[in-house]
Structure formats: structure tokens, C-alpha cells
Design an enzyme around this catalytic site. Structure first.
Site, mmCIF file in Angstrom:
data_model
loop_
_atom_site.group_PDB
_atom_site.id
_atom_site.type_symbol
_atom_site.label_atom_id
_atom_site.label_comp_id
_atom_site.label_asym_id
_atom_site.label_seq_id
_atom_site.Cartn_x
_atom_site.Cartn_y
_atom_site.Cartn_z
ATOM 1 N N CYS A 81 67.023 63.528 55.624
ATOM 2 C CA CYS A 81 65.574 63.543 55.758
ATOM 3 C C CYS A 81 65.137 63.811 57.193
ATOM 4 O O CYS A 81 65.935 63.770 58.108
ATOM 5 C CB CYS A 81 65.015 62.173 55.419
ATOM 6 S SG CYS A 81 65.378 61.644 53.773
ATOM 7 N N GLY B 219 65.139 68.731 55.340
ATOM 8 C CA GLY B 219 64.933 68.345 53.942
ATOM 9 C C GLY B 219 63.858 69.197 53.315
ATOM 10 O O GLY B 219 62.766 69.322 53.874
ATOM 11 N N ASN C 164 65.426 58.143 57.709
ATOM 12 C CA ASN C 164 66.488 59.144 57.702
ATOM 13 C C ASN C 164 67.815 58.416 57.842
ATOM 14 O O ASN C 164 68.015 57.677 58.793
ATOM 15 C CB ASN C 164 66.292 60.125 58.873
ATOM 16 C CG ASN C 164 67.427 61.131 59.014
ATOM 17 O OD1 ASN C 164 67.714 61.599 60.104
ATOM 18 N ND2 ASN C 164 68.072 61.484 57.934
ATOM 19 N N GLY C 165 68.714 58.656 56.892
ATOM 20 C CA GLY C 165 70.011 57.983 56.928
ATOM 21 C C GLY C 165 70.342 57.415 55.575
ATOM 22 O O GLY C 165 69.852 57.906 54.548
#
Ligand code: SF4
Length: 492
Positions: free
Chosen positions: A35, A61, A134-135
Site C-alpha cells: 500500500c 497499489g 502500509n505493511g
């Protein structure tokens, strides 16, 4: 309008706008990052800044896009499937507010539905909370079970919702700074996030700093974003990276540290430098483009071969090919042309269509290729299907030799930190000799950069990089996998 769930809300339901378009999205040939996140606090409307920022992070993304903003009394949320430009139009402002966050998604956890798209918003005892993440939270399942036992309900299968609920619970019970500290000591894995409590904006980065996160400024507008290229696009400047294990509150007069991990073992994702990040971004003080040039140079040092021309796989292999050409003295030329209008491979619903799409995407330039010994450079090989096809294309166009050179070492193990490389049997390099892989892709020779060469090119100490997909050793405890550090990393 659709109402999304609330926890122990002190206020009413949120207003949420969900366009009804969903697609069956299928993973393509290159690994994709999870993301992009962005957050803005301004004395103007945040919406335009958020849309421009998300557009400049579209490479992280393409599955969905969303924005949440606080207008002084309500948190508003709009999200939809597709590209940022499919969901948002800079000229209209459907989400008013001076503080907001945005998100683009490529799912690696949870199903590919709109419910799982970011940002996530909840009305809690502490106010409206919103998060773009994000992750990947590696212990999301365990945390969600614990939260459920304490009465929490979940409306999606996303790890981001677990992160939000954990933050919500701890902040309600322990206040903002202590609550975040407790929540972050429980969350394992990779998380760079933009987080809001009503009109307060925070930047959060996990103690290993796996995914990038920067702070920036343009005029009186402060920004948190996945990559520094956002600040160039907005005409502003990067202030600094958010440090691993740090929480920063971004106030109308600038960033203010809320907390930082007392001990941290850094594990920055090497793939951000190799492929994911935009070449014009600077991550943890290292420029991505320059790193890719160095990767090409080191690759040439390690695996020189006599040839007539160095050709990149467009667009992913360009900088590495340029570096290879510079070091080897062998002329660089574009020899493959990419059809930009052939559609995105990853949305093709069958293998047959994806293969046809690859053919439509690339073609060889006969005058560059015919009768030549070619060094073909790309950043990575995951499954090998595309590389096999490209080698065949070059041979059909008259190449006499094709030597494949790869600007990352062999990928042999899954990523649990937000990249769609999940199953061990997908990797062409796993359990095979170099000769076997060379034959499988139909090349005359194949060489990958070494791990030491990769580390040298990035220029960061080896122990500060995540190399797990290359080594199969992980910086957090993943059941069934080798644990690299043998200690708890998240000490606050
Ligand atoms: S496992 Fe590989 S792709 Fe995943 S974070 Fe680590 S280096 Fe990056």
C-alpha cells in the site's frame, strides 16, 4: 451511504461513500507492495493535497483508493476500487476538512474487496479514529482473537482493522501516548501508518522500519507519506524520515515526537530500493535511482560477459542496465518496447489472458537485436514466466546470444511484511541450480547480484536490512520459519 461499525462510540455513525464497483484482481508477474499511505494537515482543504499525493504513490497499489477527512465535527470517508483517478477527481471535493489521510492498496492480507480497502475508520470512546497502513501485522490473528474475547467485533478480514482496534482499545484505556506505546509493543511485523484521532494527525513506523515513511512540508501544509517523491510533486520539501519505532504528531506548526522505541533492530526492506519505490524517492537518506545504478555497476563487476549491447527489461530494469553499461563499457540501448495501453496484467482473470497480455505488452526492436549478443537486465525474477517470454522474443528477433543479469539475488522465500510473495513454490530459484534456471528461461547464461553486492550498493549496514526473502531468515518470529534475531524487537 453505508454505515460502518462502531466500537464504544461516543458519537454517531460515520458517513461513508462506497461506489459499487469491484473487480477480481489477480496477481501479476512482478511482486507488488502492499500500500501507500499519506496524511495531510493544512490551513486549506486537505483533499487536493491528498489526491495529488495518492496519484504520485499509485505505483504502490492499484487495487483501491480511499480518503478520510475530519471536518470539525464528523469524520468522512470515501473509497472505491480502481486507480486513484477512477475514484477521485481533484476538481470536486466530496470530503471537506483540513486534516485527512489517504490510502492506495494492493492486498496481501485479507480479501480483495472494498470493505478491506483503506483507510479504516472507527468511532471510539476517544473520538473518531482513522488509519492508513502500509505493511503487514504478522500476529494479527492472535491479536484479533484477544480483542474479540474482550468484546471487539470485526467487519473485515484486514490486519489494518486489527491494528486500528488495538490502538483504539489502548488509547481509550491509557491515553494517547501511553496507549500507542502499549499497542505498538503488541503489534508485530511491518507497519508504516498515517493515523488520526479527530483532527490530530500522527505518523507511526514500526521498530524495524521495514516500510518507508517520510515527513514533509509545503507552505503551511504538513504531510506524512510513504515516499519523498510526494513532496516533489506537491512543490514542497522533505523534512526527514520517520525513524523506526517512532510516533510523530504532525501539528499545524510542525512535527512533534510522541514516542520512540527504546531498542530497535532495523530491517529496512531491500526490495524498496531494488524495485518498489519510485526511482526519484529518497528512503532513509538513500536515493533509490542512484542505488539502482550502483546495483547495475556491481552486477557488471560480478558477472561480466562479452556482448554487443545491454538491454533493459522496461521499465523495471532500466537503471540497473544503465549501471551495467557504464561499468562494462558495453553500449546501452532500448531493445524492447512496452505498449503502455495494453492494460494491467494483474487484472486479467486467467493465466491464458495474462500470457496474451504479456505478449501484447512487449515487443523487440529488430534493428537493435538482430545478430547481436545481448545482456538483458532486470531488477528481479520471481516466477520466471515473463523472463522466459522475453528471452524468446529476443531470439525470434534475431539475437545470437541472450545473457540474463539480475539486479537482486535469488528470491527463494515468502515475504510476511506486505509484499505479495506468499507461497514457497512460486519462486523459480527455490531449490534449483543456476544451470536449471538458465535452461528454464532459455538463456545462454544467468547471473544474479550477490547478497554482499546488494548490501554494498544500498550502502546500509547489512544488519539494518531485511533480506528475508533472499535468506529465509526473518527478523520477527514467524511460525515454521527461521528466526534471525532470537529476541523481542519491540521494546518501548
Ligand atoms: S521479505 Fe523481502 S520483500 Fe519482504 S520486507 Fe523483507 S526484503 Fe522486503
Amino acid at each position: 451511504m453505508v454505515t460502518i461499525h462502531t466500537t464504544s462510540g461516543k458519537r454517531g455513525a460515520l458517513t461513508v461513500d462506497f461506489p459499487q464497483q469491484e473487480q477480481d484482481l489477480i496477481t501479476g508477474q512482478k511482486p507488488s507492495d502492499h500500500c501507500a499511505v499519506v496524511g495531510v494537515i493544512s490551513n486549506e482543504q486537505a483533499y487536493g493535497y491528498l489526491v495529488s499525493s495518492l496519484k504520485s504513490l499509485q505505483h504502490r497499489g492499484q487495487e483501491s483508493a480511499g480518503i478520510a477527512a475530519y471536518d470539525g465535527s464528523m469524520m468522512k470517508l470515501k473509497k472505491g476500487m480502481g486507480l486513484v483517478s477512477d475514484v477521485f477527481n481533484e476538481k470536486e471535493n466530496p470530503i471537506s476538512g483540513n486534516v485527512g489521510i489517504g490510502h492506495t492498496r494492493y492486498s496481501t492480507m485479507g480479501t480483495k474487496t472494498l470493505e478491506n480497502a483503506g483507510p479504516f475508520v472507527v468511532s471510539s470512546a476517544s473520538g473518531y479514529l482513522a488509519i492508513s497502513h502500509n505493511g503487514e501485522i504478522t500476529n494479527a490473528e492472535q491479536l484479533s482473537e484477544e480483542l474479540k474475547k474482550r468484546g471487539a467485533t470485526f467487519s473485515t478480514s484486514s490486519d489494518t482493522e486489527v491494528m486500528l482496534m488495538e490502538l483504539s482499545k489502548e488509547i481509550a484505556e491509557n491515553g494517547v501516548a501511553n496507549g500507542m506505546k502499549i499497542a505498538m509493543s503488541k503489534l508485530k511485523g511491518a507497519y508504516s501508518a498515517a493515523f488520526m484521532i479527530d483532527d490530530r494527525l500522527f505518523a507511526i513506523r514500526d521498530p524495524m522500519g521495514i516500510r518507508p515513511l517520510i515527513l514533509g512540508k509545503t507552505g503551511n501544509t504538513y504531510v506524512v507519506a510513504s515516499e519523498s517523491c510526494v513532496m516533489d510533486v506537491l512543490g514542497g520539501e522533505t523534512i526527514r524520515d520517520v525513524l523506526p519505532g517512532e510516533v510523530v504528531e504532525i501539528t499545524p506548526i510542525g512535527p512533534k515526537r510522541i514516542l520512540i522505541a527504546s531498542s530497535r533492530v532495523e530491517a529496512h526492506c531491500m526490495f524498496e530500493y531494488v524495485y518498489f519505490a519510485r526511482p526519484d524517492s529518497i528512503i532513509d537518506n538513500i536515493e533509490v535511482f542512484e542505488t539502482r545504478i550502483k546495483l547495475g555497476r556491481v552486477l557488471a563487476d560480478e558477472s561480466m560477459v562479452e556482448a554487443d549491447v545491454v538491454i533493459p527489461v522496461p521499465d523495471s530494469g532500466r537503471a540497473q542496465a544503465l549501471g551495467y553499461s557504464q561499468r562494462s563499457g558495453i553500449v546501452y540501448s532500448e531493445g524492447l518496447i512496452k505498449n503502455r495501453y495494453s492494460g494491467r496484467t494483474f487484472i486479467m482473470p486467467s493465466q491464458v489472458q495474462r500470457t496474451a497480455s504479456i505478449k501484447m505488452k512487449l515487443n523487440a526492436i529488430r534493428s537493435v537485436v538482430e545478430g547481436k549478443r545481448i545482456i538483458l537486465v532486470d531488477d528481479s525474477i520471481v516466477r520466471g514466466n515473463t523472463m522466459r517470454h522475453i528471452v524468446m522474443l529476443l531470439r525470434k528477433a534475431g539475437a545470437t546470444e541472450v545473457h540474463v543479469r539480475i539486479g537482486s539475488p535469488e528470491i527463494i522465500a515468502p515475504c510476511y511484511f506486505g509484499v505479495d510473495m506468499k507461497t514457497k513454490d512460486q519462486f523459480i530459484a527455490r531449490g534449483k541450480t543456476n544451470q536449471e534456471i538458465t535452461e528454464e528461461i532459455g538463456a545462454d547464461s544467468l547471473a544474479y547480484i550477490s547478497i554482499d553486492g546488494l548490501v554494498k550498493s544500498i550502502g546500509m549496514p547489512k544488519q539494518n536490512l531485511c533480506l528475508s526473502c533472499l535468506t529465509g531468515e526473518y527478523p520477527v518470529n514467524i511460525p515454521g520459519e527461521k528466526y534471525l534475531y532470537q529476541k523481542d524487537l519491540t521494546n518501548y
